[in-house]
Scaffold this motif. Structure first.
Motif, PDB file in Angstrom:
ATOM      1  N   GLY A 186       6.182  -4.024  -9.424  1.00 60.61           N
ATOM      2  CA  GLY A 186       6.494  -2.802  -9.216  1.00 60.61           C
ATOM      3  C   GLY A 186       5.861  -1.415  -9.534  1.00 60.61           C
ATOM      4  N   VAL A 187       4.835  -1.614 -10.182  1.00 62.58           N
ATOM      5  CA  VAL A 187       4.155  -0.450 -10.995  1.00 62.58           C
ATOM      6  C   VAL A 187       3.207   0.034 -10.079  1.00 62.58           C
ATOM      7  N   PRO A 188       3.372   1.263  -9.736  1.00 65.66           N
ATOM      8  CA  PRO A 188       2.115   1.789  -8.830  1.00 65.66           C
ATOM      9  C   PRO A 188       0.988   1.899  -9.547  1.00 65.66           C
ATOM     10  N   THR A 189      -0.191   1.517  -8.936  1.00 63.47           N
ATOM     11  CA  THR A 189      -1.658   1.623  -9.561  1.00 63.47           C
ATOM     12  C   THR A 189      -2.711   2.211  -8.526  1.00 63.47           C
ATOM     13  N   HIS A 190      -3.622   2.341  -8.967  1.00 59.19           N
ATOM     14  CA  HIS A 190      -4.636   2.853  -7.816  1.00 59.19           C
ATOM     15  C   HIS A 190      -6.155   2.184  -8.002  1.00 59.19           C
ATOM     16  N   LEU A 191      -6.616   2.007  -6.942  1.00 59.50           N
ATOM     17  CA  LEU A 191      -7.992   1.550  -6.992  1.00 59.50           C
ATOM     18  C   LEU A 191      -8.706   2.561  -6.201  1.00 59.50           C
ATOM     19  N   THR A 192     -10.005   3.246  -7.033  1.00 58.41           N
ATOM     20  CA  THR A 192     -10.743   4.107  -6.682  1.00 58.41           C
ATOM     21  C   THR A 192     -12.122   3.576  -6.280  1.00 58.41           C
ATOM     22  N   LEU A 193     -12.751   3.747  -5.301  1.00 56.69           N
ATOM     23  CA  LEU A 193     -13.950   3.480  -4.925  1.00 56.69           C
ATOM     24  C   LEU A 193     -14.913   4.419  -4.363  1.00 56.69           C
ATOM     25  N   PRO A 194     -16.341   4.318  -4.681  1.00 53.63           N
ATOM     26  CA  PRO A 194     -17.324   5.344  -4.013  1.00 53.63           C
ATOM     27  C   PRO A 194     -17.087   5.053  -2.432  1.00 53.63           C
ATOM     28  N   ALA A 195     -17.148   6.203  -1.909  1.00 56.12           N
ATOM     29  CA  ALA A 195     -17.116   6.414  -0.245  1.00 56.12           C
ATOM     30  C   ALA A 195     -18.042   5.522   0.364  1.00 56.12           C
ATOM     31  N   ASP A 196     -19.050   5.184  -0.390  1.00 54.95           N
ATOM     32  CA  ASP A 196     -20.114   4.243   0.497  1.00 54.95           C
ATOM     33  C   ASP A 196     -19.610   2.948   0.494  1.00 54.95           C
ATOM     34  N   CYS A 197     -18.637   2.585  -0.072  1.00 50.86           N
ATOM     35  CA  CYS A 197     -17.803   1.133  -0.013  1.00 50.86           C
ATOM     36  C   CYS A 197     -17.106   0.897   1.121  1.00 50.86           C
ATOM     37  N   LEU A 198     -16.742   2.148   1.937  1.00 51.02           N
ATOM     38  CA  LEU A 198     -15.863   2.300   3.002  1.00 51.02           C
ATOM     39  C   LEU A 198     -16.534   1.317   4.278  1.00 51.02           C
ATOM     40  N   LEU A 215       1.142  -1.203  -0.047  1.00 51.73           N
ATOM     41  CA  LEU A 215       0.106  -0.086  -0.011  1.00 51.73           C
ATOM     42  C   LEU A 215       0.882   1.170  -0.017  1.00 51.73           C
ATOM     43  N   LEU A 216       0.776   2.087  -1.066  1.00 55.02           N
ATOM     44  CA  LEU A 216       1.660   3.241  -0.942  1.00 55.02           C
ATOM     45  C   LEU A 216       1.059   4.385  -0.480  1.00 55.02           C
ATOM     46  N   ASP A 217      -0.209   4.819  -0.564  1.00 52.95           N
ATOM     47  CA  ASP A 217      -0.724   5.931  -0.357  1.00 52.95           C
ATOM     48  C   ASP A 217      -2.382   5.725  -0.312  1.00 52.95           C
ATOM     49  N   CYS A 218      -3.182   6.714   0.192  1.00 51.27           N
ATOM     50  CA  CYS A 218      -4.656   6.760   0.227  1.00 51.27           C
ATOM     51  C   CYS A 218      -5.100   8.200   0.104  1.00 51.27           C
ATOM     52  N   GLY A 219      -6.295   8.373  -0.277  1.00 49.76           N
ATOM     53  CA  GLY A 219      -6.845   9.519  -0.479  1.00 49.76           C
ATOM     54  C   GLY A 219      -8.400   9.675  -0.424  1.00 49.76           C
ATOM     55  N   VAL A 220      -8.956  11.056  -0.248  1.00 51.93           N
ATOM     56  CA  VAL A 220     -10.392  11.095  -0.417  1.00 51.93           C
ATOM     57  C   VAL A 220     -10.647  12.315  -1.194  1.00 51.93           C
ATOM     58  N   ALA A 221     -11.323  12.280  -2.020  1.00 52.86           N
ATOM     59  CA  ALA A 221     -11.946  13.192  -3.155  1.00 52.86           C
ATOM     60  C   ALA A 221     -12.275  14.411  -2.386  1.00 52.86           C
ATOM     61  N   PRO A 222     -11.909  15.606  -2.838  1.00 49.33           N
ATOM     62  CA  PRO A 222     -12.445  16.975  -2.151  1.00 49.33           C
ATOM     63  C   PRO A 222     -13.792  16.908  -1.792  1.00 49.33           C
ATOM     64  N   ASP A 223     -14.682  16.343  -2.579  1.00 53.97           N
ATOM     65  CA  ASP A 223     -15.998  16.514  -2.196  1.00 53.97           C
ATOM     66  C   ASP A 223     -16.470  15.179  -1.390  1.00 53.97           C
ATOM     67  N   GLY A 224     -15.610  14.169  -0.941  1.00 55.50           N
ATOM     68  CA  GLY A 224     -15.854  13.280   0.007  1.00 55.50           C
ATOM     69  C   GLY A 224     -16.332  11.843  -0.910  1.00 55.50           C
ATOM     70  N   SER A 225     -16.775  11.881  -2.123  1.00 58.77           N
ATOM     71  CA  SER A 225     -17.629  11.033  -2.762  1.00 58.77           C
ATOM     72  C   SER A 225     -16.647   9.860  -3.280  1.00 58.77           C
ATOM     73  N   LEU A 226     -15.441  10.053  -3.053  1.00 65.40           N
ATOM     74  CA  LEU A 226     -14.496   8.846  -3.739  1.00 65.40           C
ATOM     75  C   LEU A 226     -13.468   8.544  -2.881  1.00 65.40           C
ATOM     76  N   VAL A 227     -12.680   7.409  -2.628  1.00 68.57           N
ATOM     77  CA  VAL A 227     -11.585   7.194  -1.861  1.00 68.57           C
ATOM     78  C   VAL A 227     -10.581   6.469  -2.868  1.00 68.57           C
ATOM     79  N   ARG A 228      -9.357   6.483  -2.487  1.00 67.46           N
ATOM     80  CA  ARG A 228      -8.273   6.002  -3.634  1.00 67.46           C
ATOM     81  C   ARG A 228      -7.321   5.389  -2.632  1.00 67.46           C
ATOM     82  N   LEU A 229      -6.872   4.032  -3.207  1.00 66.88           N
ATOM     83  CA  LEU A 229      -5.980   3.152  -2.373  1.00 66.88           C
ATOM     84  C   LEU A 229      -4.900   3.218  -3.566  1.00 66.88           C
ATOM     85  N   GLY A 230      -3.726   3.858  -3.000  1.00 66.05           N
ATOM     86  CA  GLY A 230      -2.527   3.684  -4.092  1.00 66.05           C
ATOM     87  C   GLY A 230      -1.848   2.545  -3.574  1.00 66.05           C
ATOM     88  N   LEU A 231      -1.676   1.377  -4.704  1.00 65.49           N
ATOM     89  CA  LEU A 231      -0.858   0.319  -4.390  1.00 65.49           C
ATOM     90  C   LEU A 231       0.227  -0.049  -5.477  1.00 65.49           C
TER      91      LEU A 231
END
Length: 131
Positions: free
Chosen positions: A37-49, A16-32
C-alpha cells in the motif's frame, strides 16, 4: 518471471496511481502503489517511452492468453475515431486510430495500403493484409 536476479530491486505494483512528464520532457514518472500500500515512483528517461510502447501491447496480449489459456485471445479496444494525414513530403499517409477515452496510435501507411485496407474491411473481410 524470468530474469529477476537475487540482488535486483523488485517492486510489485498493485495499482497505477498517476503519471507525469518533467517540464523539459526528458523524464517520465509512473506513480505506483506497491503490495504493502506504499506509494512509490518509477522514473525513466523519456527515450524509454518508445521501447515501452512497442513492448506493452505484446506483454498485455501474452498475459491475457496465458491467464485464459487461449492462444487466440488478444487485447482489443473499441474504435472511437480515425484520421488520415499526409506526411510532410506528401509521399505517404499517417493513419491515426483512437478510442473515445483518448488512447491513440499512429502508423505510417505504405502507398496503396489504404485502398487494400478499405477493400478488406468492406468487400472481402477474408482478404489477408500484407505482412
Amino acid at each position: 518471471m524470468d530474469g529477476i536476479g537475487a540482488g535486483d530491486v523488485h517492486i510489485r505494483g498493485e495499482a497505477l496511481l498517476d503519471c507525469g512528464v518533467a517540464p523539459d520532457g526528458s523524464l517520465v514518472r509512473l506513480g505506483l502503489r506497491d503490495e504493502a500500500g506504499v506509494p512509490t515512483h518509477l522514473t525513466l528517461p523519456a527515450d524509454c517511452l518508445a521501447q515501452l510502447l512497442m513492448t506493452l501491447p505484446r506483454l498485455a496480449s501474452e498475459a491475457l492468453r496465458r491467464r485464459h489459456r487461449d492462444a487466440s485471445l488478444r487485447v482489443v479496444y473499441p474504435l472511437g475515431g480515425w484520421r488520415v494525414e499526409a506526411t510532410p513530403d506528401g509521399a505517404r499517409r499517417i493513419l491515426t486510430l483512437s478510442t473515445e477515452d483518448g488512447f491513440a496510435g499512429s502508423f505510417v501507411v505504405p502507398f496503396g495500403w489504404l485502398g487494400e485496407i478499405a477493400e478488406a474491411a468492406e468487400c472481402r473481410p477474408d482478404l489477408p493484409l500484407p505482412n
